[in-house]
Design an enzyme around this catalytic site. Sequence first.
Site: not given
Ligand SMILES: *Cc1c(COP(=O)(O)O)cnc(C)c1O
Length: 382
Positions: A36, A275
């Site tokens: 993702k 800045y």
């Molecule tokens: C993002 C996510 C993961 C993976 O998490 P990590 O800490 O990167 O391993 C697993 N399950 C769900 C439902 C997630 O949203």
Amino acid sequence: MASTSHIEIINNALKNNVDFIKSILDKETIISAVIKGNAYGHGVLVVVPALEALGINHFSVYSSPEAREVLNVKNKNSTIMIMGFIFKKDFDWIIDNKIEFFVSDLEILNIAVKVAKSLNKKAIIHLDIETGMHRTGLSIKYLKKVIDVINKNKKHLIIKGVTSHFAGAESIANHTKVKKQFTVFKKRIKMLKENGINPKIKHIASSAAAINYPETQLDLIRTGILIYGYWPTRETFIKYVARRKDKSNPLDRTLRWKSQVMLIKDVLEGEFIGYGLSFQAQRKMKIMIIPVGYSDGYSRSLSNNGHVIVNGQNSPVIGNVNMNMTICDITDISNVNIGDDVILIGKQGNNEISFTSFAEMNNSLNYEILARLPENIERTII
Ligand SMILES: *Cc1c(COP(=O)(O)O)cnc(C)c1O
């Protein structure tokens, strides 16, 4: 829009991390690579083929638009699993392409059944169970209704998996809560079984749980951050090495983010830099300007706080990160020239920029800064 920086994905590091993950799992446990957020900023287009070449053939995404992107690059035999949001208009396409998805609501299940019927196909689903996070899972009340709908529509459904997500497996402080969630999960699986529903793949562990609570690995783990070479939290790393003779970090960061020196200037003692009044030179200084700022994903929270590497050495960020540039201190670094490589994340020689090494920087920022690396930065695999 072209970018003033460049991202390299290091294939050897990816391989190292996949090998490490395999080493902590039973042979039969499936690795679902969580990709993702554009593969945590690493870039789906380069990461998916690279992981497939390493034998990974299961990918978790958050949404139907992300699934669309992955479907275009993955090979035929790889599985896509959507863990979150699906646009209503996408159900046709998803079911038609055998994309798997979490069901966390009765309405979603009803839509899936309806669309599967109209296509004369089966929707492949994972039941997302509420076990204590109170985010998306099916509570016991809805689960009973879901069971009824499933049992009436078995012709149009494949109940491939049952799943949940831990609220806080990255910290020992949550030990009791994690154990409780796991117990609830097992109870619900038993209840499904008693009602004739026996999903093949039971999965609950993300990276943190897979490391801290190996008994939760079950049939599949959904792992993101480990693949990219980061620990979910510093605590997870410390707990892992505490049990081992070899105290070195088994993970390698897979991403190197580079830009270059745009300008070099001398600043007199007492002058303010950038800045506002956020940085005043306490001595005669030499500074460099790099053409990367918060619009490029270099977070403003790194103002007066981050580091980059130039000529193999650490160069602190001074003043505020601007929209398109950042100023860094090179007073104590010799031989820096315009056009030299500047490393924003990753290694140069023996020196490494890891976000975790920043003073007082909280580790969850790793996820955020990576995921916010803009898509327009060119990515190559090396
Ligand atoms: C993002 C996510 C993961 C993976 O998490 P990590 O800490 O990167 O391993 C697993 N399950 C769900 C439902 C997630 O949203």
